[in-house]
Design a protein around this motif. Sequence first.
Motif, PDB file in Angstrom:
ATOM      1  N   ALA A 163       0.831  -1.201   0.000  1.00 11.51           N
ATOM      2  CA  ALA A 163       0.000   0.000   0.000  1.00 11.51           C
ATOM      3  C   ALA A 163       0.871   1.259   0.000  1.00 11.51           C
ATOM      4  N   ALA A 164       1.987   1.242   0.714  1.00  7.71           N
ATOM      5  CA  ALA A 164       2.893   2.394   0.719  1.00  7.71           C
ATOM      6  C   ALA A 164       3.520   2.593  -0.656  1.00  7.71           C
ATOM      7  N   VAL A 165       3.904   1.507  -1.311  1.00 13.78           N
ATOM      8  CA  VAL A 165       4.468   1.606  -2.653  1.00 13.78           C
ATOM      9  C   VAL A 165       3.407   2.121  -3.633  1.00 13.78           C
ATOM     10  N   LEU A 166       2.191   1.616  -3.519  1.00 12.42           N
ATOM     11  CA  LEU A 166       1.106   2.088  -4.376  1.00 12.42           C
ATOM     12  C   LEU A 166       0.772   3.550  -4.111  1.00 12.42           C
ATOM     13  N   PHE A 167       0.928   3.991  -2.883  1.00 11.73           N
ATOM     14  CA  PHE A 167       0.719   5.401  -2.566  1.00 11.73           C
ATOM     15  C   PHE A 167       1.675   6.274  -3.376  1.00 11.73           C
ATOM     16  N   PHE A 168       2.950   5.879  -3.408  1.00 12.65           N
ATOM     17  CA  PHE A 168       3.924   6.656  -4.176  1.00 12.65           C
ATOM     18  C   PHE A 168       3.688   6.538  -5.677  1.00 12.65           C
ATOM     19  N   ILE A 169       3.209   5.398  -6.140  1.00 11.70           N
ATOM     20  CA  ILE A 169       2.866   5.244  -7.553  1.00 11.70           C
ATOM     21  C   ILE A 169       1.686   6.143  -7.912  1.00 11.70           C
ATOM     22  N   LEU A 170       0.689   6.214  -7.054  1.00  5.24           N
ATOM     23  CA  LEU A 170      -0.465   7.074  -7.304  1.00  5.24           C
ATOM     24  C   LEU A 170      -0.081   8.552  -7.300  1.00  5.24           C
ATOM     25  N   ILE A 171       0.823   8.934  -6.411  1.00  5.55           N
ATOM     26  CA  ILE A 171       1.294  10.318  -6.390  1.00  5.55           C
ATOM     27  C   ILE A 171       2.065  10.625  -7.671  1.00  5.55           C
ATOM     28  N   ALA A 172       2.910   9.692  -8.113  1.00  3.21           N
ATOM     29  CA  ALA A 172       3.656   9.887  -9.357  1.00  3.21           C
ATOM     30  C   ALA A 172       2.703   9.954 -10.549  1.00  3.21           C
ATOM     31  N   GLN A 173       1.664   9.124 -10.523  1.00  5.18           N
ATOM     32  CA  GLN A 173       0.671   9.155 -11.595  1.00  5.18           C
ATOM     33  C   GLN A 173      -0.051  10.500 -11.620  1.00  5.18           C
ATOM     34  N   PHE A 174      -0.376  11.037 -10.478  1.00  6.78           N
ATOM     35  CA  PHE A 174      -1.033  12.336 -10.408  1.00  6.78           C
ATOM     36  C   PHE A 174      -0.124  13.449 -10.931  1.00  6.78           C
ATOM     37  N   LEU A 175       1.152  13.416 -10.536  1.00  8.33           N
ATOM     38  CA  LEU A 175       2.085  14.429 -11.011  1.00  8.33           C
ATOM     39  C   LEU A 175       2.286  14.339 -12.521  1.00  8.33           C
ATOM     40  N   PHE A 176       2.403  13.120 -13.045  1.00 11.70           N
ATOM     41  CA  PHE A 176       2.532  12.946 -14.480  1.00 11.70           C
ATOM     42  C   PHE A 176       1.286  13.459 -15.192  1.00 11.70           C
ATOM     43  N   LEU A 177       0.131  13.171 -14.644  1.00  3.68           N
ATOM     44  CA  LEU A 177      -1.122  13.635 -15.232  1.00  3.68           C
ATOM     45  C   LEU A 177      -1.195  15.161 -15.218  1.00  3.68           C
ATOM     46  N   ALA A 178      -0.782  15.778 -14.115  1.00  7.33           N
ATOM     47  CA  ALA A 178      -0.819  17.238 -14.016  1.00  7.33           C
ATOM     48  C   ALA A 178       0.130  17.883 -15.024  1.00  7.33           C
ATOM     49  N   LEU A 179       1.310  17.322 -15.185  1.00  3.99           N
ATOM     50  CA  LEU A 179       2.253  17.877 -16.149  1.00  3.99           C
ATOM     51  C   LEU A 179       1.827  17.608 -17.578  1.00  3.99           C
ATOM     52  N   PHE A 180       1.257  16.438 -17.833  1.00  2.00           N
ATOM     53  CA  PHE A 180       0.830  16.064 -19.176  1.00  2.00           C
ATOM     54  C   PHE A 180      -0.402  16.853 -19.614  1.00  2.00           C
ATOM     55  N   THR A 181      -1.182  17.342 -18.668  1.00  2.00           N
ATOM     56  CA  THR A 181      -2.381  18.116 -18.985  1.00  2.00           C
ATOM     57  C   THR A 181      -2.021  19.418 -19.693  1.00  2.00           C
ATOM     58  N   PHE A 182      -0.912  20.024 -19.337  1.00  2.00           N
ATOM     59  CA  PHE A 182      -0.518  21.269 -19.983  1.00  2.00           C
ATOM     60  C   PHE A 182      -0.086  21.048 -21.436  1.00  2.00           C
ATOM     61  N   GLU A 183       0.456  19.867 -21.719  1.00  2.00           N
ATOM     62  CA  GLU A 183       0.925  19.575 -23.067  1.00  2.00           C
ATOM     63  C   GLU A 183      -0.194  19.071 -23.974  1.00  2.00           C
ATOM     64  N   ASN A 184      -0.993  18.124 -23.481  1.00  2.00           N
ATOM     65  CA  ASN A 184      -2.038  17.510 -24.290  1.00  2.00           C
ATOM     66  C   ASN A 184      -3.186  17.097 -23.363  1.00  2.00           C
ATOM     67  N   PRO A 185      -4.186  17.943 -23.165  1.00  2.00           N
ATOM     68  CA  PRO A 185      -5.255  17.641 -22.204  1.00  2.00           C
ATOM     69  C   PRO A 185      -6.049  16.376 -22.537  1.00  2.00           C
ATOM     70  N   PHE A 186      -6.368  16.160 -23.803  1.00  2.00           N
ATOM     71  CA  PHE A 186      -7.143  14.974 -24.149  1.00  2.00           C
ATOM     72  C   PHE A 186      -6.314  13.702 -24.003  1.00  2.00           C
ATOM     73  N   GLY A 187      -5.038  13.793 -24.312  1.00  2.00           N
ATOM     74  CA  GLY A 187      -4.150  12.654 -24.091  1.00  2.00           C
ATOM     75  C   GLY A 187      -4.034  12.318 -22.614  1.00  2.00           C
ATOM     76  N   ALA A 188      -4.048  13.342 -21.770  1.00  2.00           N
ATOM     77  CA  ALA A 188      -3.978  13.120 -20.330  1.00  2.00           C
ATOM     78  C   ALA A 188      -5.238  12.406 -19.832  1.00  2.00           C
ATOM     79  N   ILE A 189      -6.379  12.775 -20.376  1.00  2.00           N
ATOM     80  CA  ILE A 189      -7.624  12.109 -19.981  1.00  2.00           C
ATOM     81  C   ILE A 189      -7.612  10.650 -20.416  1.00  2.00           C
ATOM     82  N   VAL A 190      -7.139  10.398 -21.637  1.00  2.00           N
ATOM     83  CA  VAL A 190      -7.060   9.015 -22.132  1.00  2.00           C
ATOM     84  C   VAL A 190      -6.091   8.204 -21.280  1.00  2.00           C
ATOM     85  N   TYR A 191      -4.928   8.778 -20.972  1.00  2.00           N
ATOM     86  CA  TYR A 191      -3.963   8.105 -20.107  1.00  2.00           C
ATOM     87  C   TYR A 191      -4.592   7.792 -18.750  1.00  2.00           C
TER      88      TYR A 191
END
Length: 90
Positions: free
Chosen positions: A10-38
Amino acid sequence: MPASRSGKVAAVLFFILIAQFLFLALFTFENPFGAIVYFIIMTPFTGLLGLIFGILGSVKEKGKRRIFPILTLIISFIFIALELSFILGG
């Protein structure tokens, strides 16, 4: 740090979820629809695993060691709610 195996996962998944959120936030500025699909593609796996191990970890852990499983459970629930919102158009 959690003591049980499910708490550690669960601790490892917590860090994976945080990394996924950060990647999603950064990817939203570049390609919003791609971020939603991801997000729609990746969230069923990480969110479901987060819910499972968050519940198992919070049951098996005691005291302050319970923080990572509970945070994983909360973030996974938010991710799945967002995914359903994207899919169902809510």
